[in-house]
Every structure is written in C-alpha cells, then in structure tokens.
Design a protein around this motif. Structure first.
Motif, short mmCIF file in Angstrom:
data_model
loop_
_atom_site.label_atom_id
_atom_site.label_comp_id
_atom_site.label_asym_id
_atom_site.label_seq_id
_atom_site.Cartn_x
_atom_site.Cartn_y
_atom_site.Cartn_z
N HIS A 57 38.86 37.96 32.56
CA HIS A 57 37.84 37.55 33.54
C HIS A 57 36.57 38.39 33.36
O HIS A 57 36.63 39.60 33.14
CB HIS A 57 38.37 37.72 34.96
N ARG A 58 35.42 37.74 33.43
CA ARG A 58 34.17 38.45 33.17
C ARG A 58 33.79 39.44 34.26
O ARG A 58 32.90 40.26 34.06
CB ARG A 58 33.03 37.46 32.92
N TRP A 59 34.49 39.41 35.44
CA TRP A 59 34.22 40.46 36.42
C TRP A 59 34.59 41.83 35.86
O TRP A 59 33.96 42.84 36.17
CB TRP A 59 35.01 40.22 37.72
N ILE A 60 35.62 41.86 35.01
CA ILE A 60 36.06 43.13 34.42
C ILE A 60 34.95 43.72 33.56
O ILE A 60 34.61 44.91 33.70
CB ILE A 60 37.34 42.91 33.60
N THR A 61 34.36 42.91 32.69
CA THR A 61 33.29 43.44 31.85
C THR A 61 32.06 43.76 32.69
O THR A 61 31.34 44.72 32.41
CB THR A 61 32.93 42.45 30.73
N TRP A 62 31.83 42.97 33.74
CA TRP A 62 30.69 43.28 34.62
C TRP A 62 30.87 44.66 35.26
O TRP A 62 29.95 45.47 35.26
CB TRP A 62 30.56 42.20 35.71
N TYR A 63 32.07 44.93 35.77
CA TYR A 63 32.32 46.22 36.43
C TYR A 63 32.24 47.37 35.43
O TYR A 63 31.78 48.47 35.77
CB TYR A 63 33.69 46.22 37.11
N LEU A 64 32.64 47.12 34.19
CA LEU A 64 32.58 48.15 33.17
C LEU A 64 31.17 48.38 32.64
O LEU A 64 30.95 49.24 31.79
CB LEU A 64 33.51 47.79 32.00
N THR A 115 32.64 36.63 41.46
CA THR A 115 33.61 37.04 42.48
C THR A 115 34.81 37.70 41.81
O THR A 115 35.31 37.19 40.81
CB THR A 115 34.08 35.82 43.29
N ARG A 116 35.25 38.82 42.35
CA ARG A 116 36.40 39.50 41.76
C ARG A 116 37.66 38.68 41.99
O ARG A 116 37.98 38.33 43.12
CB ARG A 116 36.57 40.90 42.37
N PRO A 117 38.41 38.37 40.93
CA PRO A 117 39.61 37.54 41.09
C PRO A 117 40.76 38.34 41.68
O PRO A 117 40.78 39.58 41.64
CB PRO A 117 39.92 37.10 39.66
N GLY A 119 29.03 26.96 37.08
CA GLY A 119 28.56 27.30 38.42
C GLY A 119 29.57 27.03 39.51
O GLY A 119 29.24 27.12 40.70
N ILE A 120 30.81 26.71 39.14
CA ILE A 120 31.88 26.54 40.13
C ILE A 120 32.37 27.93 40.53
O ILE A 120 32.71 28.73 39.67
CB ILE A 120 33.03 25.70 39.54
N PRO A 121 32.40 28.25 41.83
CA PRO A 121 32.75 29.62 42.25
C PRO A 121 34.12 30.06 41.75
O PRO A 121 35.08 29.28 41.70
CB PRO A 121 32.73 29.53 43.78
N ASP A 122 34.22 31.35 41.39
CA ASP A 122 35.49 31.91 40.92
C ASP A 122 36.59 31.78 41.96
O ASP A 122 37.76 31.64 41.63
CB ASP A 122 35.32 33.40 40.58
N ALA A 176 42.70 44.58 40.24
CA ALA A 176 42.79 45.58 41.31
C ALA A 176 41.95 46.79 40.94
O ALA A 176 41.77 47.12 39.77
CB ALA A 176 44.25 46.00 41.52
N LEU A 177 41.43 47.46 41.97
CA LEU A 177 40.58 48.62 41.80
C LEU A 177 40.97 49.65 42.84
O LEU A 177 41.12 49.31 44.02
CB LEU A 177 39.11 48.21 41.97
N ASP A 178 41.16 50.91 42.42
CA ASP A 178 41.52 51.92 43.42
C ASP A 178 40.32 52.26 44.29
O ASP A 178 39.18 51.91 43.97
CB ASP A 178 42.10 53.17 42.75
N ALA A 179 40.56 52.94 45.41
CA ALA A 179 39.52 53.20 46.40
C ALA A 179 38.36 53.99 45.81
O ALA A 179 37.20 53.79 46.18
CB ALA A 179 40.11 53.95 47.60
N ALA A 180 38.65 54.90 44.88
CA ALA A 180 37.60 55.71 44.29
C ALA A 180 36.86 54.99 43.16
O ALA A 180 35.85 55.48 42.66
CB ALA A 180 38.20 57.01 43.75
N GLY A 181 37.36 53.83 42.75
CA GLY A 181 36.71 53.07 41.70
C GLY A 181 36.95 53.60 40.31
O GLY A 181 36.27 53.19 39.36
#
Length: 471
Positions: free
Chosen positions: A361-368, A328-330, A162-165, A334-339
């Motif tokens: 990082h689990r943000w990557i799998t979350w976004y996917l 939180t995205r680390p 639970g410590i913030p990314d 990076a992500l382009d404007a169109a996603g």
C-alpha cells in the motif's frame, strides 16, 4: 411532563446541544427515518399522513441546520475541507465534527445539505457519505472498464482513479451484481470478457507476441476461437506476416519507440511544455497508448513538476516537484504510538512465491517519506519469527538480509520475500507480517496466521504425541 431544558454540562458539544434543543417528537421521527422506516410507518407512529410526515422530517432537517449554523461557525469549513478532492468520506471520519453516537442527527443534517450515501454494485454504502454520487459511479465504471487486474492491483488501480482507500473495494467488486469477477488465480477480470481478459494478462506476463495456438495451449481452448475473440478486442493487434498477437499498448512501428509511460511523458513535456495536464494526457495517449491513470501516476516522477500557473513542466526548467499525497491508512498497517515501529501484513500468493517484488500500500511509502519516484529505503532484515512453534522460535539472520521498499510511479513495492517465506515453511494463503524498526533501520518477518486458520501449522508443528509420516 415537558423535558427539562438541556444544559451545557449535560451536553458539552454544540452539536449535541443543537440536537436536544429540538422537541422529542421531532427527534423520534428523525431517528426512525435514519433507521430506514418508511414515511407511512413514521406517520402511523405519530398519527400523521405520509405527506405530513415527509414535511415534518424535511422541516426538522432545515431547523437543525439553522440551529447548527447559529451555534458554531467553523463546521461548514471543516466539512468542505474533509470532502475536498475526494469522492466519498467514511461516516466515522465525521464524528469529530458531529459527535452523535446514534447517528440520526448527523444523518439529518447531512441529508439536508445534499449529502448522500453512495450507491455501488453492492448496494448503498451506509458507512460512507458523498456529495457527488454520480462521480463515484463513473469511477467504479471506469475501474471495471480498465480490467483486468492482477490480485494485488485492484485496490491500487482504484486508488489511482480517485476511489477512497477506505471504501471496501474488494467486497464491492466481488458482489454478484459487479461487472468484475475473480479468476481462479485471484486476478480480477470482466464478467462478460473473461476469456479475453485472461489472455491479456497471460500475454502481458509473456512480455512479447505469441501465436493464437500458443495462447490457446496455455489457457485452454481452440486456436481458431482465440483468433476470432482477439480480433474483436481493440487491446490486441495481429502482427503480420508473422501471424502473432501483441498488446496494442506495446510500442510498435507506427508509434515512437518509448520503453515506458514516463519516457513518453518526459518526451512530450520536453517538446511542448509547459503544458496543461489535460493536454499532456491527450498527447501522451496519442503517442503511446496507455491509461489516463498511468499518465497521472507519472506526475510524481522526480523529473516532473508544476509551474506557478498550474501547468506541467520539467523540474530542471524550474517547475516545483510534486509529491505523492497522503492516502488513507489501511487497516492492515499498524503504527506504534511513538511512530517508530511500522508493521503490515501480506498474504502469501503466487506473485510472492514467484520471487518478484511485492506491491504494498502506498501509505507505507508515504509515511517512510518516499513521496516522489523513484525513491527507495532499505532495512536490514535481522530475524524470522514463528510464534506457533512449541517455544517461540526466533531465527537470527547472520549476516542480515536486506529489504528494500521502493516508490515507483506505478506502484509501491517491497523487494522479494520468496526466500524468507519459503525458509519459514509458509505456503499460499499464509499471512506474513513485515515489521520495520524505523529508527534502527532494521526489520523482521513474523508468521502472522491465526492459529486455527493457518494452512500449514499442523504440518510445521504437529501436536505433541502425533507421528510425522515417513518420507
């Protein structure tokens, strides 16, 4: 001359209007306090005693709070939502609610509301706010107590607790006052249990019991000293009559023969569910010694869900599946404007060169969209790019390789990159960028070191006119 009255045109946001509605003297005292001036110094600047300066600053914060509440009704709910279910929030995340380039107004208002900058081993984290400072200290203490961690595990384990990314956990953990210290191979071990933690990691990597002499030979030391050290640590147990040492968390005769933590979780829910999360954790830990965070990770397994009354049960019995929450995205993602294009960097380390899957990082799998476990997504690896060659070299792969990204309960991973990193001539401490074209389902790898800091650039691409030594 008195200041002219503030106008909406000059200060379009209500928070800016609230700030300038206070007199200049009061604002100056709040600014000085924001910049850590002492009450004595602030009092001298305004010909006041220390106590009177304290009273003025306190009353000014209360006044700002009253003005803010009279001008805008929604910010309290926005603030509560931002701090909901997190122990600390970055100061820059508050700028949309409280735009304040200098930060003094935001500082005064949040302090009046009881928010604080969190304190850590590395000192006060002035770029963050918390309303539960003791909880963050507890979580950091638990993070240290649960060590050791392999190099890539520290942030993952911190997030699981639970410590913030966004919190600079590596910087905090490497501070001189931290109970953690980084070993030569990058592993994080406890400062006062360094030898035993290194033994724990080595034994875990072996995957089975070993004698004290074998442990001593591998790590350096004397067998008798290793035996005495392990005997004092509850994480190790002596197997008789063989005389070998094993990890307590490994299944043994006195406990059910579970292969993994999720096996234990499913067995407990099947037998006792629906069950409260608290009781589930207690029962799993009784049957199969494993950390609290590991049991919590298992709740995103696609066979586990939550009932309408908040208890844990099996999805096949009607419980609603749980999904991984958005972290939180680390900064290294990076992500382009169109996603449609997602990229992230990795450091070439011993784990990557060993050929095993690499924790990401689990943000990557979350976004996917991989928000339950196990879930995977594959990409065709089409090319390798080296930007430091005399002319940018692109190496097409024919046939394409395959990159697989997986969300397991314990971690997010990408499949082995060892062959590709080796074929690009990269070595330890090089940076490798993985770029995913989401719509096409393809990917490419790019050598991502800065030119002046690359460990292998001169070996791969000697300057023009230089001679490469004969083998």
């Amino acid at each position: 001359m008195p200041e002219p009255p503030a106008s909406q045109a000059d200060y379009p946001h209500w928070f800016q209007m609230a700030w300038v509605s206070m007199d200049a003297r009061t604002r100056d005292m709040l600014v000085r306090r924001h910049h850590d001036q002492t009450l004595e110094a602030i009092g001298r600047a305004h010909y006041l005693t220390r106590e009177r300066a304290r009273q003025v600053i306190r009353d000014a914060g209360q006044c700002l709070l009253v003005i803010a509440k009279s001008m805008e009704k929604t910010w309290c709910d926005q603030l509560d939502e931002l701090f909901h279910d997190t122990v600390a929030v970055a100061d820059h995340a508050l700028t949309e609610i409280f735009p304040d380039p200098g930060g003094a107004a935001r500082y005064a208002l949040l302090h009046t509301l009881g928010y604080q900058h969190p304190r850590t081993w590395a000192g006060v984290q002035r770029a963050f706010w918390t309303r539960e400072p003791k909880l963050l200290a507890t979580l950091l203490g638990e993070l240290a107590a649960n060590a050791p961690y392999r190099p890539a595990e520290l942030r993952f384990r911190a997030t699981a607790l639970g410590i913030p990314d966004a919190l600079p956990i590596e910087e905090i953990a490497s501070h001189g006052r931290s109970p953690l210290v980084q070993n030569d191979d990058g592993a994080w071990v406890r400062r006062n249990a360094r030898g035993r933690d290194v033994a724990y990691l080595w034994l875990a990597e072996q995957g089975g019991p070993r004698t004290a002499d074998e442990i001593a030979d591998a790590l350096g030391g004397e067998g008798r000293a290793v035996r005495e050290s392990l005997r004092r640590d509850s994480r190790f147990r002596l197997i008789r009559p063989e005389g070998t040492w094993a990890l307590t968390e490994w299944p043994h005769d006195e406990t059910a023969d579970y292969g993994t933590a999720i096996d234990a979780v499913l067995d407990v829910i099947t037998e006792l569910g629906p069950i409260s999360k608290r009781r589930l954790i207690q029962e799993v830990q009784r049957r199969y010694p494993v950390s609290l965070s590991r049991v919590t990770q298992c709740l995103i397994d696609d066979r586990v869900g939550i009932t309408a009354d908040g208890r844990v049960d099996l999805v096949e019995r009607g419980a609603a599946p749980l999904e991984d929450s958005e972290p939180t995205r680390p900064s290294h993602v990076a992500l382009d404007a169109a996603g449609g294009i997602l990229g992230f960097t990795l450091t070439i380390d011993a784990d990557l060169l060993r050929g095993s899957g690499v924790i990401i990082h689990r943000w990557i799998t979350w976004y996917l969209g991989l928000r339950q476990a196990p879930m995977t997504r594959a990409f065709d690896l089409t090319e390798l790019i080296d930007p430091f060659a005399p002319a940018t070299i692109t190496t097409p792969l024919d046939p394409p390789g395959r990159l697989t990204i997986t969300r397991n309960t314990s971690a997010a991973q990408i499949s082995s990159l060892r062959v590709h990193a080796t074929s690009m001539g990269l070595s330890r401490n090089c940076r490798l960028a993985v770029v995913l074209r989401l719509r096409e389902g393809t990917a490419y790898l790019r050598h991502a070191c800065h030119a002046e800091a690359c460990p292998v650039r001169e070996r791969l691409h000697p300057p023009t006119g230089s001679r490469t030594p004969s083998p």
